[in-house]
Write a protein that holds these residues in place. Structure first.
Motif, PDB file in Angstrom:
ATOM      1  N   VAL A   1      11.925  15.753   6.114  1.00 29.04           N
ATOM      2  CA  VAL A   1      11.058  14.469   5.453  1.00 29.04           C
ATOM      3  C   VAL A   1      12.119  13.261   5.855  1.00 29.04           C
ATOM      4  N   GLN A   2      11.974  12.556   5.944  1.00 33.40           N
ATOM      5  CA  GLN A   2      12.986  11.410   6.113  1.00 33.40           C
ATOM      6  C   GLN A   2      12.314  10.262   5.055  1.00 33.40           C
ATOM      7  N   LEU A   3      13.249   9.729   4.664  1.00 33.21           N
ATOM      8  CA  LEU A   3      12.663   8.532   4.067  1.00 33.21           C
ATOM      9  C   LEU A   3      13.869   7.247   4.836  1.00 33.21           C
ATOM     10  N   GLN A   4      13.028   5.694   4.684  1.00 31.96           N
ATOM     11  CA  GLN A   4      13.543   4.947   5.409  1.00 31.96           C
ATOM     12  C   GLN A   4      13.111   3.900   4.048  1.00 31.96           C
ATOM     13  N   ALA A   5      14.331   3.028   3.424  1.00 31.82           N
ATOM     14  CA  ALA A   5      14.152   1.780   2.557  1.00 31.82           C
ATOM     15  C   ALA A   5      14.745   0.599   2.946  1.00 31.82           C
ATOM     16  N   SER A   6      13.805  -0.650   2.553  1.00 32.70           N
ATOM     17  CA  SER A   6      14.408  -1.511   3.291  1.00 32.70           C
ATOM     18  C   SER A   6      13.773  -3.030   2.454  1.00 32.70           C
ATOM     19  N   GLY A   7      14.573  -4.312   2.697  1.00 35.67           N
ATOM     20  CA  GLY A   7      13.690  -4.966   1.863  1.00 35.67           C
ATOM     21  C   GLY A   7      14.540  -6.050   1.047  1.00 35.67           C
ATOM     22  N   GLY A   8      16.231  -5.084   1.134  1.00 31.01           N
ATOM     23  CA  GLY A   8      16.835  -5.871  -0.156  1.00 31.01           C
ATOM     24  C   GLY A   8      17.232  -7.265   0.662  1.00 31.01           C
ATOM     25  N   GLY A   9      18.325  -7.456  -0.583  1.00 29.54           N
ATOM     26  CA  GLY A   9      18.831  -9.247   0.179  1.00 29.54           C
ATOM     27  C   GLY A   9      19.736  -9.518  -1.030  1.00 29.54           C
ATOM     28  N   LEU A  10      19.933 -11.157  -1.142  1.00 30.10           N
ATOM     29  CA  LEU A  10      20.645 -11.386  -2.196  1.00 30.10           C
ATOM     30  C   LEU A  10      19.620 -12.772  -2.474  1.00 30.10           C
ATOM     31  N   ARG A  18      10.371  -7.202  -2.794  1.00 29.27           N
ATOM     32  CA  ARG A  18       9.834  -5.731  -2.665  1.00 29.27           C
ATOM     33  C   ARG A  18      10.419  -5.518  -1.409  1.00 29.27           C
ATOM     34  N   LEU A  19      10.428  -4.050  -2.243  1.00 29.83           N
ATOM     35  CA  LEU A  19      11.742  -2.977  -1.306  1.00 29.83           C
ATOM     36  C   LEU A  19       9.611  -2.786  -0.621  1.00 29.83           C
ATOM     37  N   SER A  20      10.607  -1.416   0.685  1.00 32.17           N
ATOM     38  CA  SER A  20       9.503  -0.275   0.841  1.00 32.17           C
ATOM     39  C   SER A  20      10.287   0.538   0.926  1.00 32.17           C
ATOM     40  N   CYS A  21      10.144   2.033   1.054  1.00 31.07           N
ATOM     41  CA  CYS A  21      10.599   3.585   1.529  1.00 31.07           C
ATOM     42  C   CYS A  21       9.028   3.788   2.177  1.00 31.07           C
ATOM     43  N   ALA A  22       9.498   4.091   3.810  1.00 29.87           N
ATOM     44  CA  ALA A  22       8.338   4.928   4.461  1.00 29.87           C
ATOM     45  C   ALA A  22       8.779   6.162   4.690  1.00 29.87           C
ATOM     46  N   ALA A  23       8.100   6.457   4.371  1.00 28.93           N
ATOM     47  CA  ALA A  23       8.134   8.356   4.761  1.00 28.93           C
ATOM     48  C   ALA A  23       7.761   9.027   6.066  1.00 28.93           C
ATOM     49  N   SER A  24       8.365   9.701   6.947  1.00 29.78           N
ATOM     50  CA  SER A  24       7.964  10.582   7.235  1.00 29.78           C
ATOM     51  C   SER A  24       7.801  12.344   7.431  1.00 29.78           C
ATOM     52  N   ILE A  68       6.098  -0.659  -9.074  1.00 35.46           N
ATOM     53  CA  ILE A  68       5.627   0.740  -8.476  1.00 35.46           C
ATOM     54  C   ILE A  68       3.985   0.706  -7.452  1.00 35.46           C
ATOM     55  N   SER A  69       4.517   1.145  -5.820  1.00 31.37           N
ATOM     56  CA  SER A  69       2.813   0.919  -5.379  1.00 31.37           C
ATOM     57  C   SER A  69       3.061   1.758  -4.636  1.00 31.37           C
ATOM     58  N   ARG A  70       1.482   2.028  -4.011  1.00 32.49           N
ATOM     59  CA  ARG A  70       1.511   2.545  -3.160  1.00 32.49           C
ATOM     60  C   ARG A  70       0.392   2.529  -2.025  1.00 32.49           C
ATOM     61  N   ASP A  71       0.621   2.782  -0.777  1.00 36.91           N
ATOM     62  CA  ASP A  71      -0.069   2.231   0.723  1.00 36.91           C
ATOM     63  C   ASP A  71       0.167   4.120   1.410  1.00 36.91           C
ATOM     64  N   ARG A  80       8.218  -3.581  -6.480  1.00 34.77           N
ATOM     65  CA  ARG A  80       7.857  -5.653  -6.473  1.00 34.77           C
ATOM     66  C   ARG A  80       8.484  -5.802  -7.585  1.00 34.77           C
ATOM     67  N   MET A  81       9.289  -6.075  -7.234  1.00 34.54           N
ATOM     68  CA  MET A  81      10.811  -7.178  -8.576  1.00 34.54           C
ATOM     69  C   MET A  81      11.006  -7.943  -8.784  1.00 34.54           C
ATOM     70  N   ASP A  82      10.328  -8.613  -9.551  1.00 37.22           N
ATOM     71  CA  ASP A  82      10.299 -10.016 -10.477  1.00 37.22           C
ATOM     72  C   ASP A  82      11.305 -10.091 -11.596  1.00 37.22           C
ATOM     73  N   SER A  83      11.289 -11.873 -12.032  1.00 39.48           N
ATOM     74  CA  SER A  83      12.538 -11.771 -12.599  1.00 39.48           C
ATOM     75  C   SER A  83      13.869 -10.749 -12.377  1.00 39.48           C
ATOM     76  N   LEU A  84      14.303 -10.523 -11.576  1.00 43.14           N
ATOM     77  CA  LEU A  84      15.126 -10.611 -11.475  1.00 43.14           C
ATOM     78  C   LEU A  84      16.885 -10.585 -12.289  1.00 43.14           C
ATOM     79  N   LYS A  85      17.448 -10.158 -12.487  1.00 38.40           N
ATOM     80  CA  LYS A  85      18.626 -10.577 -12.832  1.00 38.40           C
ATOM     81  C   LYS A  85      20.026  -9.745 -12.165  1.00 38.40           C
TER      82      LYS A  85
END
Length: 122
Positions: A1-10, A18-24, A68-71, A80-85
């Motif tokens: 199982v491999q998980l690839q997280a992406s979408g972070g930033g400043l 919005r962060l993504s976690c793609a699974a294989s 959190i959601s799933r496709d 999905r992260m809103d109103s970040l602190k």
């Protein structure tokens, strides 16, 4: 199982990401996929998770702000992260496990992504 997280930033406080976690190798729709985060000098903590049946759970610190959601077609889980602190600043990891329940402990998850950095400036 491999998980690839992406979408972070400043981003600035109050912004969204919005962060993504793609699974294989394992389908996200048949397992529990969760997001954890680890701030500098702190332990890794549970943020949110989504079960095979679509049920979700959230840490109190992010309730009402994170979703959190799933496709299933893309085998990807989103955060999905809103109103970040500024206190949301951390490395965010996605993790996956089979079985029942939604544990909050890192040792309950055998599969982990590499993490993506989220930095929120004040």
């Amino acid at each position: 199982v491999q998980l690839q997280a992406s979408g972070g930033g400043l981003v600035q406080a109050g912004a969204s990401l919005r962060l993504s976690c793609a699974a294989s190798g394992r389908t996200v729709s048949s397992n529990l996929t969760a997001w954890f985060r680890q701030a500098p000098g702190k332990e890794r903590e549970f943020v949110t998770g989504i079960l095979w049946n679509g049920n979700t759970g959230y840490a109190d610190s992010v309730k009402g702000r994170f979703t959190i959601s799933r496709d299933s077609a893309k085998n990807t889980v989103y955060l999905r992260m809103d109103s970040l602190k500024p206190e949301d600043t951390a490395i965010y990891y996605c993790a996956c496990r089979a079985g029942l329940g939604m544990p909050f402990t890192t040792t309950s998850y055998p599969y982990w992504g590499q993490g993506t950095q989220v930095t929120v400036s004040s």
